[in-house]
Design a protein around this motif. Structure first.
Motif, PDB file in Angstrom:
ATOM      1  N   ALA A 100     -28.159  51.777  31.795  1.00  0.00           N
ATOM      2  CA  ALA A 100     -28.280  50.510  31.840  1.00  0.00           C
ATOM      3  C   ALA A 100     -28.935  49.878  33.255  1.00  0.00           C
ATOM      4  O   ALA A 100     -28.445  50.438  34.170  1.00  0.00           O
ATOM      5  CB  ALA A 100     -26.725  50.036  31.497  1.00  0.00           C
ATOM      6  N   MET A 101     -29.463  48.795  33.062  1.00  0.00           N
ATOM      7  CA  MET A 101     -29.964  48.205  34.236  1.00  0.00           C
ATOM      8  C   MET A 101     -28.914  47.503  34.940  1.00  0.00           C
ATOM      9  O   MET A 101     -28.265  46.754  34.168  1.00  0.00           O
ATOM     10  CB  MET A 101     -31.126  47.123  33.703  1.00  0.00           C
ATOM     11  CG  MET A 101     -32.367  47.710  33.550  1.00  0.00           C
ATOM     12  SD  MET A 101     -34.071  46.734  33.474  1.00  0.00           S
ATOM     13  CE  MET A 101     -33.614  45.793  31.744  1.00  0.00           C
ATOM     14  N   VAL A 102     -28.873  47.503  36.121  1.00  0.00           N
ATOM     15  CA  VAL A 102     -28.001  46.938  36.974  1.00  0.00           C
ATOM     16  C   VAL A 102     -28.972  45.989  37.872  1.00  0.00           C
ATOM     17  O   VAL A 102     -29.794  46.267  38.800  1.00  0.00           O
ATOM     18  CB  VAL A 102     -27.247  47.842  37.983  1.00  0.00           C
ATOM     19  CG1 VAL A 102     -26.387  47.003  38.873  1.00  0.00           C
ATOM     20  CG2 VAL A 102     -26.491  48.818  37.209  1.00  0.00           C
ATOM     21  N   ILE A 103     -28.787  44.533  37.402  1.00  0.00           N
ATOM     22  CA  ILE A 103     -29.963  43.668  38.191  1.00  0.00           C
ATOM     23  C   ILE A 103     -28.887  42.815  39.333  1.00  0.00           C
ATOM     24  O   ILE A 103     -28.081  42.207  38.830  1.00  0.00           O
ATOM     25  CB  ILE A 103     -30.269  42.897  37.093  1.00  0.00           C
ATOM     26  CG1 ILE A 103     -31.195  43.657  36.086  1.00  0.00           C
ATOM     27  CG2 ILE A 103     -31.156  41.688  37.670  1.00  0.00           C
ATOM     28  CD1 ILE A 103     -31.731  42.717  34.939  1.00  0.00           C
ATOM     29  N   PRO A 104     -29.293  42.731  40.351  1.00  0.00           N
ATOM     30  CA  PRO A 104     -28.616  42.146  41.526  1.00  0.00           C
ATOM     31  C   PRO A 104     -28.829  40.680  41.409  1.00  0.00           C
ATOM     32  O   PRO A 104     -29.784  40.230  40.998  1.00  0.00           O
ATOM     33  CB  PRO A 104     -29.159  42.495  42.901  1.00  0.00           C
ATOM     34  CG  PRO A 104     -30.552  43.236  42.535  1.00  0.00           C
ATOM     35  CD  PRO A 104     -30.484  43.557  41.093  1.00  0.00           C
ATOM     36  N   ASN A 114     -44.627  37.899  34.213  1.00  0.00           N
ATOM     37  CA  ASN A 114     -43.226  38.623  34.406  1.00  0.00           C
ATOM     38  C   ASN A 114     -42.612  38.463  35.592  1.00  0.00           C
ATOM     39  O   ASN A 114     -43.186  38.731  36.647  1.00  0.00           O
ATOM     40  CB  ASN A 114     -43.473  40.076  34.031  1.00  0.00           C
ATOM     41  CG  ASN A 114     -42.333  40.615  33.524  1.00  0.00           C
ATOM     42  OD1 ASN A 114     -41.328  40.001  33.716  1.00  0.00           O
ATOM     43  ND2 ASN A 114     -42.372  42.109  33.171  1.00  0.00           N
ATOM     44  N   PRO A 115     -41.375  37.974  35.610  1.00  0.00           N
ATOM     45  CA  PRO A 115     -40.739  37.737  37.035  1.00  0.00           C
ATOM     46  C   PRO A 115     -40.317  39.306  37.192  1.00  0.00           C
ATOM     47  O   PRO A 115     -40.144  39.434  38.661  1.00  0.00           O
ATOM     48  CB  PRO A 115     -39.375  37.323  36.469  1.00  0.00           C
ATOM     49  CG  PRO A 115     -39.260  37.143  35.208  1.00  0.00           C
ATOM     50  CD  PRO A 115     -40.641  37.259  34.531  1.00  0.00           C
ATOM     51  N   LEU A 116     -40.596  40.302  36.399  1.00  0.00           N
ATOM     52  CA  LEU A 116     -40.211  41.502  36.961  1.00  0.00           C
ATOM     53  C   LEU A 116     -41.379  42.226  37.656  1.00  0.00           C
ATOM     54  O   LEU A 116     -42.723  42.054  37.131  1.00  0.00           O
ATOM     55  CB  LEU A 116     -40.095  42.486  35.643  1.00  0.00           C
ATOM     56  CG  LEU A 116     -39.470  43.894  35.794  1.00  0.00           C
ATOM     57  CD1 LEU A 116     -38.160  43.981  36.594  1.00  0.00           C
ATOM     58  CD2 LEU A 116     -39.596  44.715  34.630  1.00  0.00           C
ATOM     59  N   SER A 117     -41.041  42.797  39.108  1.00  0.00           N
ATOM     60  CA  SER A 117     -42.227  43.253  39.761  1.00  0.00           C
ATOM     61  C   SER A 117     -41.662  44.495  40.500  1.00  0.00           C
ATOM     62  O   SER A 117     -40.550  44.870  40.546  1.00  0.00           O
ATOM     63  CB  SER A 117     -42.219  42.039  41.013  1.00  0.00           C
ATOM     64  OG  SER A 117     -42.530  40.840  40.457  1.00  0.00           O
ATOM     65  N   GLY A 118     -42.883  45.234  40.724  1.00  0.00           N
ATOM     66  CA  GLY A 118     -42.509  46.462  41.225  1.00  0.00           C
ATOM     67  C   GLY A 118     -43.166  46.776  42.623  1.00  0.00           C
ATOM     68  O   GLY A 118     -44.320  46.176  43.071  1.00  0.00           O
ATOM     69  N   ALA A 162     -37.862  48.409  40.711  1.00  0.00           N
ATOM     70  CA  ALA A 162     -38.321  46.835  40.268  1.00  0.00           C
ATOM     71  C   ALA A 162     -37.327  45.839  40.905  1.00  0.00           C
ATOM     72  O   ALA A 162     -36.170  46.205  41.513  1.00  0.00           O
ATOM     73  CB  ALA A 162     -37.862  47.038  38.728  1.00  0.00           C
ATOM     74  N   TYR A 163     -37.993  44.803  40.934  1.00  0.00           N
ATOM     75  CA  TYR A 163     -37.479  43.489  41.479  1.00  0.00           C
ATOM     76  C   TYR A 163     -37.432  42.366  40.321  1.00  0.00           C
ATOM     77  O   TYR A 163     -38.604  42.293  39.867  1.00  0.00           O
ATOM     78  CB  TYR A 163     -37.713  43.040  42.809  1.00  0.00           C
ATOM     79  CG  TYR A 163     -37.925  44.171  43.883  1.00  0.00           C
ATOM     80  CD1 TYR A 163     -36.898  44.193  44.790  1.00  0.00           C
ATOM     81  CD2 TYR A 163     -38.834  45.297  43.738  1.00  0.00           C
ATOM     82  CE1 TYR A 163     -36.832  45.215  45.843  1.00  0.00           C
ATOM     83  CE2 TYR A 163     -38.738  46.241  44.834  1.00  0.00           C
ATOM     84  CZ  TYR A 163     -37.714  46.371  45.678  1.00  0.00           C
ATOM     85  OH  TYR A 163     -37.809  47.239  46.626  1.00  0.00           O
ATOM     86  N   THR A 164     -36.383  41.600  40.237  1.00  0.00           N
ATOM     87  CA  THR A 164     -36.725  40.545  39.243  1.00  0.00           C
ATOM     88  C   THR A 164     -35.890  39.352  39.573  1.00  0.00           C
ATOM     89  O   THR A 164     -34.550  39.566  39.769  1.00  0.00           O
ATOM     90  CB  THR A 164     -36.274  41.053  38.008  1.00  0.00           C
ATOM     91  OG1 THR A 164     -36.624  39.835  36.936  1.00  0.00           O
ATOM     92  CG2 THR A 164     -35.099  41.379  37.595  1.00  0.00           C
ATOM     93  N   GLN A 165     -36.143  38.233  39.477  1.00  0.00           N
ATOM     94  CA  GLN A 165     -35.479  36.839  39.732  1.00  0.00           C
ATOM     95  C   GLN A 165     -36.355  35.838  38.973  1.00  0.00           C
ATOM     96  O   GLN A 165     -37.393  35.959  38.910  1.00  0.00           O
ATOM     97  CB  GLN A 165     -35.022  36.449  41.017  1.00  0.00           C
ATOM     98  CG  GLN A 165     -33.860  35.634  41.237  1.00  0.00           C
ATOM     99  CD  GLN A 165     -34.552  34.213  40.926  1.00  0.00           C
ATOM    100  OE1 GLN A 165     -35.428  33.721  40.841  1.00  0.00           O
ATOM    101  NE2 GLN A 165     -33.384  33.411  40.587  1.00  0.00           N
ATOM    102  N   ARG A 166     -35.792  35.109  38.006  1.00  0.00           N
ATOM    103  CA  ARG A 166     -36.479  34.140  37.155  1.00  0.00           C
ATOM    104  C   ARG A 166     -37.799  33.370  37.782  1.00  0.00           C
ATOM    105  O   ARG A 166     -38.748  33.423  37.265  1.00  0.00           O
ATOM    106  CB  ARG A 166     -35.764  33.175  36.307  1.00  0.00           C
ATOM    107  CG  ARG A 166     -36.048  32.150  35.327  1.00  0.00           C
ATOM    108  CD  ARG A 166     -35.207  31.479  34.591  1.00  0.00           C
ATOM    109  NE  ARG A 166     -35.771  30.488  33.760  1.00  0.00           N
ATOM    110  CZ  ARG A 166     -36.073  29.572  33.915  1.00  0.00           C
ATOM    111  NH1 ARG A 166     -35.829  28.613  35.083  1.00  0.00           N
ATOM    112  NH2 ARG A 166     -36.891  28.789  32.955  1.00  0.00           N
ATOM    113  N   GLU A 167     -37.297  32.871  38.971  1.00  0.00           N
ATOM    114  CA  GLU A 167     -38.314  32.070  39.735  1.00  0.00           C
ATOM    115  C   GLU A 167     -39.334  32.723  40.587  1.00  0.00           C
ATOM    116  O   GLU A 167     -40.001  32.090  41.176  1.00  0.00           O
ATOM    117  CB  GLU A 167     -37.522  31.054  40.347  1.00  0.00           C
ATOM    118  CG  GLU A 167     -37.059  29.975  39.490  1.00  0.00           C
ATOM    119  CD  GLU A 167     -36.233  29.069  40.356  1.00  0.00           C
ATOM    120  OE1 GLU A 167     -35.471  29.298  41.496  1.00  0.00           O
ATOM    121  OE2 GLU A 167     -35.941  27.885  39.660  1.00  0.00           O
TER     122      GLU A 167
END
Length: 391
Positions: A135-139, A161-165, A176-181
């Motif tokens: 499972a993904m653990v998204i801070p 995509n907010p998801l970035s690498g 991976a890094y992600t945050q809606r904005e």
């Protein structure tokens, strides 16, 4: 019986189609009242063409600084250097002009500015992790104050995509890094600026977008909305990519490819998880230095063949989009990719047998390592695909 699902939306407000990049960027900067615009550019575009000078001229006094030097797969050190340059320039708007690594660096840079990340180690608190169950653990953290405009010059689609690498160079693993904005407030699809993109890069990242669409259509976790968007994306790309190969000056075909790449990202943004082609591809990039697009050129048909025993019915729609519903999707993908002159084996892209075990182990740590239609539970499962793909 209705199957419940949802489609997630992002914070991108506008996409321009066919507007010259300099004009679109200047209009957006003015509309936002930006006074310190920081450009993060492809090194080639910045140093070998006049495209960045045109954008700087259109911005006029709003232009604060331009930076380049992002290497493939966005090493943390390159992202940090760009963030430091943006911070020094007092950036209130970031414009990225380039391919997927430049785009990813520009999105992660925004988090560096917001949270004052000034060391390589500082990235760790913001990256996505995968727990022992897969499972993904998204801070959770506050989104950026400074927003971005993205002018993509390839077809990998990360600008939507907010998801970035970014790659942790110490362990050679792309994370991976992600945050809606983190997504840009505006995406500029200008086919004219893409004529500088090398053919191999344009076509291979186009296959990356094909991979987005096919792994959506193959997924048991998709829905009718996402399937329909992926279907359209795949048809546009299957027509547009060969047309650009035949005539690189065909801007209409280039724009069709750009729209197809955009559509291919909508299911991913909406919440449809990708499968083994993407999971393995992330590792091949960060660990083995395989170009982003080439990972999909190699892996996509092999993964579809691996999955066919469990999702053969869903794969028939892929085959229909590629022109022959009676043939296996893997066979038609292989034909498309070979027709574009792209590599079709791990050996062709420089991966050796002694790297396979590490790739298989790292794949299980990827955010999509456990969401393949045919379940992948161990490194041995991944090795089955990799050995087939060695060629």
């Amino acid at each position: 019986m209705v199957t419940a699902s949802q489609v997630m939306l992002t914070a991108t407000e506008r996409v321009t189609l066919g507007v010259p990049a300099a004009e679109a960027v200047a209009q957006e900067a003015a509309a936002r009242g930006a006074a310190r615009v920081f450009i993060l550019a492809s090194s080639y575009l910045n140093r070998q063409t006049d495209e960045i000078r045109r954008i700087e001229a259109a911005l006029g006094a709003r232009h604060a600084a331009t930076h380049d030097g992002i290497q493939p797969h966005a090493p943390r050190s390159d992202v940090l250097a760009a963030a430091n340059a943006a911070r020094a320039a007092g950036a209130d708007l970031v414009v990225t002009v380039g391919g997927g690594s430049v785009t990813d660096a520009g999105k992660i840079l925004l988090i560096c500015l917001k949270h004052n990340i000034t060391t390589i180690e500082g990235f760790d608190d913001y990256r996505v992790r995968v727990d022992d169950t897969g499972a993904m653990v998204i801070p959770e953290f506050a989104g950026p104050d400074v927003r971005a405009i993205c002018v993509p010059t390839t077809l990998s689609g990360g600008e939507f995509n907010p998801l970035s690498g970014a790659t942790d160079e110490a362990i050679k693993l792309k994370q991976a890094y992600t945050q809606r904005e983190m997504v840009p407030v505006c995406v500029v699809l200008d086919p004219a600026i893409t004529v500088h993109t090398p053919e191999w890069l344009w076509l291979s990242t186009g296959v990356r977008a094909v991979d987005h669409a096919t792994e959506t259509l193959a997924s048991f976790l998709s829905n009718d909305f996402c399937d329909g968007i992926a279907d359209s994306a795949l048809r546009l790309l299957a027509a547009g990519l060969p047309a650009v190969k035949a005539d690189p000056a065909d801007l209409d075909a280039r724009l069709k490819c750009q729209i197809g790449a955009w559509q291919s990202m909508i299911p991913i943004i909406g919440g449809v998880p990708m499968g083994a082609s993407h999971a393995i591809g992330h590792v091949l990039g960060g660990t083995c230095d395989v170009p982003h697009g080439h990972t999909s050129c190699v892996m996509s048909p092999y993964v579809q063949a691996f999955n066919a025993s469990v999702n053969g019915e869903r794969q028939k729609r892929i085959s229909a989009c590629l022109g022959d519903p009676s043939k296996p999707a893997s066979e038609l993908l292989d034909k498309l990719i070979r027709g574009l002159g792209m590599p079709r084996s791990l050996r062709e892209v420089g991966v050796s047998e002694n790297q396979l075990q590490l790739v298989s182990e790292y794949t299980l740590e990827d955010i999509w390592g456990r969401t393949n239609p045919r379940p992948i539970k161990t490194a041995a499962d991944v090795m089955e695909i990799l050995r087939t793909a060695m060629g």
